[in-house]
Design an enzyme around this catalytic site. Structure first.
Site, PDB file in Angstrom:
ATOM      1  N   ASP A 134       0.816  -1.629   0.381  1.00 40.44           N
ATOM      2  CA  ASP A 134      -0.192  -0.160  -0.498  1.00 40.44           C
ATOM      3  C   ASP A 134       0.650   1.291  -0.032  1.00 40.44           C
ATOM      4  O   ASP A 134       0.404   2.024  -1.043  1.00 40.44           O
ATOM      5  CB  ASP A 134      -0.611  -0.026   0.455  1.00 40.44           C
ATOM      6  CG  ASP A 134      -1.764   0.851   1.632  1.00 40.44           C
ATOM      7  OD1 ASP A 134      -1.797   1.516   0.084  1.00 40.44           O
ATOM      8  OD2 ASP A 134      -2.160   1.514   2.291  1.00 40.44           O
ATOM      9  N   CYS A 137     -21.831  -3.924 -17.118  1.00 35.43           N
ATOM     10  CA  CYS A 137     -22.379  -3.174 -15.443  1.00 35.43           C
ATOM     11  C   CYS A 137     -21.629  -2.186 -15.142  1.00 35.43           C
ATOM     12  O   CYS A 137     -20.703  -1.769 -15.288  1.00 35.43           O
ATOM     13  CB  CYS A 137     -21.692  -4.296 -14.244  1.00 35.43           C
ATOM     14  SG  CYS A 137     -21.866  -3.777 -12.554  1.00 35.43           S
ATOM     15  N   CYS A 190     -21.379   0.951  -9.438  1.00 33.96           N
ATOM     16  CA  CYS A 190     -20.718   1.103  -8.920  1.00 33.96           C
ATOM     17  C   CYS A 190     -20.228   2.834  -9.086  1.00 33.96           C
ATOM     18  O   CYS A 190     -20.295   3.441  -8.825  1.00 33.96           O
ATOM     19  CB  CYS A 190     -18.714   0.287  -8.831  1.00 33.96           C
ATOM     20  SG  CYS A 190     -17.923   0.639 -10.235  1.00 33.96           S
ATOM     21  N   CYS A 250     -22.092   5.880  -6.304  1.00 40.39           N
ATOM     22  CA  CYS A 250     -21.118   6.408  -5.625  1.00 40.39           C
ATOM     23  C   CYS A 250     -22.328   7.459  -4.732  1.00 40.39           C
ATOM     24  O   CYS A 250     -22.583   8.138  -5.564  1.00 40.39           O
ATOM     25  CB  CYS A 250     -20.103   6.877  -6.578  1.00 40.39           C
ATOM     26  SG  CYS A 250     -18.732   7.956  -5.699  1.00 40.39           S
ATOM     27  N   CYS A 281     -14.234  11.757  -2.917  1.00 42.43           N
ATOM     28  CA  CYS A 281     -14.001   9.922  -2.607  1.00 42.43           C
ATOM     29  C   CYS A 281     -14.212  10.474  -0.964  1.00 42.43           C
ATOM     30  O   CYS A 281     -13.120  10.650   0.222  1.00 42.43           O
ATOM     31  CB  CYS A 281     -12.844   8.860  -2.511  1.00 42.43           C
ATOM     32  SG  CYS A 281     -13.208   7.516  -2.727  1.00 42.43           S
ATOM     33  N   CYS A 305     -15.225   3.970   2.913  1.00 34.77           N
ATOM     34  CA  CYS A 305     -16.689   3.799   2.306  1.00 34.77           C
ATOM     35  C   CYS A 305     -16.724   2.064   1.593  1.00 34.77           C
ATOM     36  O   CYS A 305     -15.874   2.310   1.030  1.00 34.77           O
ATOM     37  CB  CYS A 305     -16.957   4.824   1.050  1.00 34.77           C
ATOM     38  SG  CYS A 305     -18.524   4.398   0.790  1.00 34.77           S
ATOM     39  N   CYS A 338     -19.029   0.688  -3.303  1.00 39.36           N
ATOM     40  CA  CYS A 338     -19.210   1.304  -4.386  1.00 39.36           C
ATOM     41  C   CYS A 338     -18.740  -0.948  -4.525  1.00 39.36           C
ATOM     42  O   CYS A 338     -18.251  -1.128  -5.418  1.00 39.36           O
ATOM     43  CB  CYS A 338     -17.530   1.085  -5.714  1.00 39.36           C
ATOM     44  SG  CYS A 338     -16.206   1.277  -4.642  1.00 39.36           S
ATOM     45  N   CYS A 390     -21.263  -4.832  -6.585  1.00 46.96           N
ATOM     46  CA  CYS A 390     -20.384  -4.529  -7.588  1.00 46.96           C
ATOM     47  C   CYS A 390     -21.493  -6.764  -6.983  1.00 46.96           C
ATOM     48  O   CYS A 390     -21.300  -7.049  -6.508  1.00 46.96           O
ATOM     49  CB  CYS A 390     -19.112  -5.192  -6.965  1.00 46.96           C
ATOM     50  SG  CYS A 390     -18.171  -6.162  -8.719  1.00 46.96           S
TER      51      CYS A 390
END
Length: 385
Positions: free
Chosen positions: A134, A191, A194, A198, A214, A240, A243, A247
């Site tokens: 990350d 699709c 998401c 949002c 976001c 959050c 999204c 899915c």
């Protein structure tokens, strides 16, 4: 050295140490990602938390001497709690996103990567490694996509056929020239769920995110939250999941493979009112082991105040008045003033009037004014401002 056999051995070993999926990628420049990142920078869509140097984020050779391959790993995390706690009047609760359930995933993945390094070093002593989770330079998602872990979804997450997008990612650059795996075909198709749902419109289009809008980013900021986001926050304390939860690829996906990732309901979905007056020591003791604590208690407390306003929890009025009167931090005082206005009632109005007479901070005074405006906008309250 038989690299093909070594690769097979590594794949088998990875299963024994709790790596749910592993893939291998070439260490060449991530050209498409580089173009995307420069475009994001141009549009000012970046969060500011990421590595600033886009070249380093997309060119492995700039951060590692003579890279030969990259190993990508994925660990599946739970999407549901085994034990449920209920939010009810007088005992309202907030929620941490699923990626903050259990022990901080940075710690968990680094443990797996370290074990993988040690195993490979036992086979190839001269090998060199650089592992990241990350916060490293490389874009985890780009590496995982190239390594065949999953495809990059419209929600900007890696989606795996086995675990959906509920996976943590990490990678290791190596000096061993492993055969690259084949990237996976994009399965999002037409699709667009998401993007459509949002809460703040942060997903501009499939695969393009304005991080500044976001909610996952917004919950981690430390200043006053813009008015446009307060109404969207709900009871979110950190992150959050919208999204992901909408899915179709995540439908029915819920894996409990790793004990350290299991959520404690009282931490993942905590009572809101006790958060308002929690000391630094208590916060660190209770929440310090989760990834959602990395920015400290202030953003969590601010978000808890907004959540109480979202619930219009009149049982929290006296706690909010105490924050407005006594908290040394302007952001907390001001947000409490706004929340008191949202909740309403004569005690809230009286507290706002009193605070208005003694408060010195301009931003807090502005929030007090906002709070009092709610009374003007609600003629049915029968309260004179």
């Amino acid at each position: 050295m038989d690299i093909t056999s070594l690769k097979k051995d590594i794949i088998e070993y990875s299963k024994t140490i709790g790596i749910d999926k592993i893939g291998f990628a070439a260490p060449t420049t991530f050209e498409e990602m580089k173009l995307r990142l420069y475009r994001q920078q141009e549009l000012q869509y970046q969060s500011g938390f990421e590595e600033k140097d886009i070249e380093k984020r997309t060119e492995p050779a700039l951060i590692f001497d003579r890279p030969k391959s990259i190993i990508s790993i994925a660990l599946a995390y739970p999407s549901k709690m085994k034990t449920h706690v209920v939010s009810k009047k007088g005992e309202r609760r907030g929620i941490f996103c699923r990626a903050s359930w259990g022990t901080d995933y940075h710690v968990v993945l680094r443990d797996r990567l370290k074990k993988l390094e040690e195993y490979i070093a036992s086979k190839v002593p001269e090998a060199r490694f650089k592992s990241m989770v990350d916060t490293g330079e490389l874009v985890d998602r780009a590496v995982a996509e190239r390594a065949g872990i999953g495809w990059s979804g419209k929600n900007c997450s890696i989606i795996t056929p086995e675990f959906g997008s509920y996976v943590y990612l990490g990678e290791m650059i190596t000096t061993i020239p492993f055969e690259p795996d084949t990237p996976m075909e994009d399965r999002c198709g037409s699709c667009n769920k998401c993007v459509d749902v949002c809460p703040t419109g942060a997903l501009i289009q499939g695969g393009q995110l304005d991080a500044q809008k976001c909610i996952a980013f917004v919950t981690q900021t430390k200043g006053f939250l813009a008015d446009e986001f307060r109404e969207k926050l709900g009871n979110r304390l950190y992150g959050c999941d919208t999204c992901q939860t909408v899915c179709p690829e995540n439908k029915g996906k819920d894996f409990h493979f790793h004990e350290e990732m299991e959520p404690d309901p009282e931490i993942a979905k905590p009572l809101l009112k006790p958060l308002l007056t929690m000391s630094n020591r208590d916060f660190k003791e209770k929440y310090g082991h989760i990834s959602g604590s990395w920015r400290g208690k202030k953003p969590i407390q601010r978000n808890a105040i907004i959540a109480l306003a979202h619930y219009k929890d009149d049982t929290a009025i006296h706690e909010l008045i105490k924050v407005l009167k006594d908290d040394p931090r302007p952001v907390l005082r001001g947000t409490a003033a706004w929340a008191l206005g949202k909740i309403g009632g004569p005690d809230a109005l009286d507290a706002l009037k009193r605070a208005s007479a003694v408060e010195k901070d301009e931003e807090v005074l502005n929030e007090i004014d906002k709070g009092m405006e709610f009374f003007k906008d609600n003629p049915e309250s029968n309260i004179t401002v």
